[in-house]
Design an enzyme around this catalytic site. Sequence first.
Site, PDB file in Angstrom:
ATOM      1  N   CYS A 130     -38.813  26.926 -20.909  1.00  0.00           N
ATOM      2  CA  CYS A 130     -38.296  27.468 -22.172  1.00  0.00           C
ATOM      3  C   CYS A 130     -38.457  26.441 -23.287  1.00  0.00           C
ATOM      4  CB  CYS A 130     -36.834  27.883 -22.016  1.00  0.00           C
ATOM      5  SG  CYS A 130     -35.712  26.564 -21.472  1.00  0.00           S
ATOM      6  N   THR A 168     -32.511  27.330 -12.946  1.00  0.00           N
ATOM      7  CA  THR A 168     -32.676  26.308 -13.978  1.00  0.00           C
ATOM      8  C   THR A 168     -32.068  24.987 -13.536  1.00  0.00           C
ATOM      9  OG1 THR A 168     -32.655  27.951 -15.743  1.00  0.00           O
ATOM     10  CG2 THR A 168     -32.143  25.693 -16.365  1.00  0.00           C
TER      11      THR A 168
END
Length: 304
Positions: A130, A168
């Site tokens: 991201c 994540t």
Amino acid sequence: MGNSLSKLKVAILGTGNIGSDLLIKIKRSPWLECSLFSGRSTTSKGIKMAAEMGIKVSTKSIDAIVEDADNYEIIFDATNAEAHKEHAPIFSRLNKFAIDLTPARVGKMCVPVLNLQKCMKVNNVNMVTCGGQATVPLAVAIKNVNPNSVRYIEIVASISSKSAGAGTRANIDEFTQTTSDALKYFTKTPDAKAIIILNSAEPPVHMRNTVYAIIDNPDMPSIIKAVKDMEKKIQKYVPGYHLLYEPVFDNKRVTTAVEVVGQGDYLPKYAGNLDIITSASIEVAEHYAKTFLKEKRCKSICAD
């Protein structure tokens, strides 16, 4: 993929936050249709949501992907970096176009605004991270203005702790390494660094990303224009992407920052980190689908 020539069927592997957000975005896509949503957890909220949407679901993970291979052309891997390393050879044997949303770095690194067309020529693309999707294009814009005088680039990605799921958190080391690799690869700057911060502030904060570049004698008017132009290009597929402030120069360092506000599809709008990588992945998949379906239509017309 059946008889339909209007949408290309896809499969999603991974039913957590990223996989679930992809599912909602695919549901409204004019080019894509989800034919399988597969994971491991029998208690997954994503599995329940997909079933309620009438989509075929499975808890057999990669085995379901293999068994249902005739019913889709694209696979989104929304698992984790180590898992994708095992999945990639399987996707290749199945001859499917794989879009990897983990920081595994198996396939070609893909940032749509920078190299979308080139990514259509391989069978496995890696969506970097991201932070990479948010900052690498800005670093490239800065470097292109001053190609011979950028000596160092650093990015800091700050995301809400609440928007960081298990995948994540398990991939923090891979995140920093892959983002650094992407900075070096796309900007051709050997000295580059990436940092991620999980911000536990309440209420949760939006994703914010800062780009630092050490430059000798920067052309600031051209840098500002290049960065703003890049912002507009990214906004075409990530609507909540916007500059917090335009590039400034101080003590031989150019600095700029962006914020990413999510579309609020599966998680709240503060989860811009989730939104930017799924939005970028949809951009890649839709471009692939347009090409694939156009070729299929041509073949169908010729056959008639």
